[in-house]
Design a protein around this motif. Structure first.
Motif, mmCIF file in Angstrom:
data_model
loop_
_atom_site.group_PDB
_atom_site.id
_atom_site.type_symbol
_atom_site.label_atom_id
_atom_site.label_comp_id
_atom_site.label_asym_id
_atom_site.label_seq_id
_atom_site.Cartn_x
_atom_site.Cartn_y
_atom_site.Cartn_z
ATOM 1 N N TYR A 94 0.834 -1.187 0.000
ATOM 2 C CA TYR A 94 0.000 0.000 0.000
ATOM 3 C C TYR A 94 0.882 1.257 0.000
ATOM 4 C CZ TYR A 94 -2.713 -3.683 2.365
ATOM 5 O OH TYR A 94 -3.302 -4.870 2.714
ATOM 6 N N TYR A 127 0.571 5.430 0.869
ATOM 7 C CA TYR A 127 -0.218 6.483 1.493
ATOM 8 C C TYR A 127 0.571 7.791 1.386
ATOM 9 C CZ TYR A 127 -2.840 2.766 3.917
ATOM 10 O OH TYR A 127 -3.609 1.670 4.228
ATOM 11 N N GLN A 169 0.944 11.467 3.619
ATOM 12 C CA GLN A 169 0.607 12.118 4.877
ATOM 13 C C GLN A 169 1.103 13.555 4.843
ATOM 14 O OE1 GLN A 169 2.198 10.277 8.465
ATOM 15 N NE2 GLN A 169 0.532 11.097 9.707
ATOM 16 N N PRO A 229 -2.547 9.594 7.454
ATOM 17 C CA PRO A 229 -2.231 9.066 6.133
ATOM 18 C C PRO A 229 -3.467 8.991 5.245
ATOM 19 C CG PRO A 229 -1.203 7.746 7.855
ATOM 20 C CD PRO A 229 -2.143 8.679 8.533
ATOM 21 N N PHE A 240 -4.898 7.227 1.750
ATOM 22 C CA PHE A 240 -4.667 6.100 0.848
ATOM 23 C C PHE A 240 -4.442 6.573 -0.585
ATOM 24 C CE2 PHE A 240 -5.107 2.048 -1.114
ATOM 25 C CZ PHE A 240 -5.932 2.220 -2.224
ATOM 26 N N LEU A 265 4.203 7.301 2.595
ATOM 27 C CA LEU A 265 4.360 6.092 3.394
ATOM 28 C C LEU A 265 4.021 4.862 2.567
ATOM 29 C CD1 LEU A 265 2.510 7.339 6.590
ATOM 30 C CD2 LEU A 265 4.946 6.835 6.479
ATOM 31 N N ASP A 313 -6.221 -7.463 8.542
ATOM 32 C CA ASP A 313 -4.838 -7.844 8.351
ATOM 33 C C ASP A 313 -3.928 -6.693 8.760
ATOM 34 O OD1 ASP A 313 -2.540 -8.619 5.828
ATOM 35 O OD2 ASP A 313 -3.113 -9.940 7.471
ATOM 36 N N THR A 314 -2.827 -7.002 9.429
ATOM 37 C CA THR A 314 -1.943 -5.969 9.937
ATOM 38 C C THR A 314 -1.094 -5.394 8.820
ATOM 39 O OG1 THR A 314 -1.836 -6.993 12.104
ATOM 40 C CG2 THR A 314 -0.076 -5.466 11.544
ATOM 41 N N GLN A 315 -1.130 -4.083 8.682
ATOM 42 C CA GLN A 315 -0.259 -3.397 7.744
ATOM 43 C C GLN A 315 0.955 -2.885 8.509
ATOM 44 O OE1 GLN A 315 -2.137 -0.484 5.182
ATOM 45 N NE2 GLN A 315 -4.009 -1.692 5.011
ATOM 46 N N PHE A 374 4.101 -0.467 8.391
ATOM 47 C CA PHE A 374 4.498 0.740 7.683
ATOM 48 C C PHE A 374 6.007 0.940 7.689
ATOM 49 C CE2 PHE A 374 0.673 3.197 6.675
ATOM 50 C CZ PHE A 374 -0.296 2.471 7.349
ATOM 51 N N GLY A 375 6.498 1.518 6.596
ATOM 52 C CA GLY A 375 7.870 1.977 6.551
ATOM 53 C C GLY A 375 7.969 3.356 7.165
ATOM 54 N N PRO A 376 9.202 3.894 7.247
ATOM 55 C CA PRO A 376 9.406 5.203 7.876
ATOM 56 C C PRO A 376 8.991 6.374 6.994
ATOM 57 C CG PRO A 376 11.471 4.346 7.080
ATOM 58 C CD PRO A 376 10.463 3.256 6.866
ATOM 59 N N GLN A 434 -9.007 0.385 13.592
ATOM 60 C CA GLN A 434 -7.668 0.171 14.118
ATOM 61 C C GLN A 434 -7.151 1.455 14.770
ATOM 62 O OE1 GLN A 434 -5.474 -1.223 10.677
ATOM 63 N NE2 GLN A 434 -6.352 -3.266 10.832
ATOM 64 N N TYR A 473 -3.475 3.277 15.850
ATOM 65 C CA TYR A 473 -2.034 3.291 15.625
ATOM 66 C C TYR A 473 -1.392 4.370 16.484
ATOM 67 C CZ TYR A 473 -2.859 0.715 11.229
ATOM 68 O OH TYR A 473 -3.218 -0.212 10.278
ATOM 69 N N GLY A 527 9.159 10.916 12.395
ATOM 70 C CA GLY A 527 10.100 10.293 11.475
ATOM 71 C C GLY A 527 9.873 8.814 11.249
ATOM 72 N N GLU A 528 8.786 8.290 11.781
ATOM 73 C CA GLU A 528 8.489 6.868 11.609
ATOM 74 C C GLU A 528 7.078 6.682 11.064
ATOM 75 O OE1 GLU A 528 11.206 5.618 15.493
ATOM 76 O OE2 GLU A 528 9.175 4.806 15.255
ATOM 77 N N GLY A 529 6.820 5.462 10.587
ATOM 78 C CA GLY A 529 5.474 5.152 10.150
ATOM 79 C C GLY A 529 4.601 4.753 11.324
ATOM 80 N N PRO A 530 3.278 4.755 11.129
ATOM 81 C CA PRO A 530 2.376 4.331 12.207
ATOM 82 C C PRO A 530 2.602 2.860 12.576
ATOM 83 C CG PRO A 530 1.177 5.451 10.444
ATOM 84 C CD PRO A 530 2.546 5.174 9.931
ATOM 85 N N LEU A 570 0.694 -0.371 14.481
ATOM 86 C CA LEU A 570 -0.614 -0.836 14.924
ATOM 87 C C LEU A 570 -0.603 -1.176 16.418
ATOM 88 C CD1 LEU A 570 -3.507 -1.706 14.077
ATOM 89 C CD2 LEU A 570 -2.578 -4.011 13.758
ATOM 90 N N LEU A 594 -8.261 1.437 4.349
ATOM 91 C CA LEU A 594 -8.206 2.186 5.598
ATOM 92 C C LEU A 594 -8.406 3.678 5.364
ATOM 93 C CD1 LEU A 594 -5.242 0.544 7.553
ATOM 94 C CD2 LEU A 594 -7.686 0.199 7.865
ATOM 95 N N PHE A 638 -8.035 7.051 7.553
ATOM 96 C CA PHE A 638 -7.440 7.518 8.789
ATOM 97 C C PHE A 638 -8.067 8.828 9.255
ATOM 98 C CE2 PHE A 638 -3.668 5.001 9.834
ATOM 99 C CZ PHE A 638 -3.508 4.245 8.693
#
Lengths: 117, 111
Positions: A33, A35, A37, A43, A45, A91, A104-106, A108-110, B33, B35, B40-43, B45, B99, B101
């Protein structure tokens, strides 16, 4: 590491230029995925891949945005003719399998912070 | 435009105090959900709630999903500085669970 990685971490470009943002998902994750932000927002989509194909690209704001995932692993988000309004953190997330209901758990990258001057 | 409204936008409290963050919508979600996101980081869960009226506890964090599956709350008991962060709720819609947000609640816990 075993997490989602994104490169570059920061990208500064000039209005009108072309940029590519890369995402390396967790190994074995079939769903990916993208996103966007913006400052002070959650975020938003953009696009969802199941394997190599884009299963849902309804979040891409216009035809300047395009994403590919040719081998079902690494994905590249491409932005043509960048505009100042494209400035945001982009993201990427991946998950094992897309299941209905969003349970399902997503992971995320930084993110990649894109700044368009 | 974000379907989910989070309140408050910002919350600053002292260590040991309790806090509640709210997430409201007019839409019905198949799941919701929560988060937490650090700078500097992603969310990351924290929890997924699926059933209307469901309550889940994660140590000092309590999550509740509204009976009509349109709203949710996050309650933190005896907050600690390590709880500082941006808390985001996200509702799942549609056949594959896209999702949506909220804008997030920035929580700051000072020692």
């Amino acid at each position: 590491g075993a997490g989602v990685s994104q490169t570059p971490s920061n990208k500064v470009t000039e209005k009108g230029k072309y940029v590519e943002l890369r995402c390396d998902p967790i190994s074995g994750h079939t769903a990916l995925y993208w996103y966007r932000q913006s400052l002070g927002q959650g975020p938003e989509f953009l696009i969802y891949f199941q394997g190599t194909g884009a299963a849902d690209d309804s979040g891409l704001p216009n035809d300047r945005f395009f994403a590919v995932r040719p081998e079902g692993s690494v994905s590249t988000l491409k932005i043509q003719r960048t505009e100042r309004g494209d400035s945001a953190v982009y993201l990427c997330a991946s998950s094992r399998t897309p299941r209905g209901g969003g349970t399902d758990t997503q992971y995320f990258g930084p993110g990649t912070r894109l700044t368009v001057l | 435009t974000q379907l989910l409204e989070q309140s408050p936008q910002f919350l600053s409290i002292q260590e040991g105090e309790n806090l509640t963050v709210y997430c409201n919508s007019s839409s019905v979600f198949s799941s919701l959900q929560w988060y937490r996101q650090e700078p500097g980081e992603g969310p990351v869960l924290l929890v997924t709630v699926v059933t209307g009226g469901e309550v889940k506890k994660l140590k000092r964090l309590t999550f509740q999903f509204g009976d009509a599956r349109k709203d949710s709350s996050l309650h933190i008991t005896a907050a600690q500085p390590g709880d500082t962060g941006l808390y985001l709720c996200a509702g799942a819609l549609g056949s594959w669970g896209k999702l949506q947000f909220g804008a997030g609640t920035q929580v700051v816990v000072t020692p």
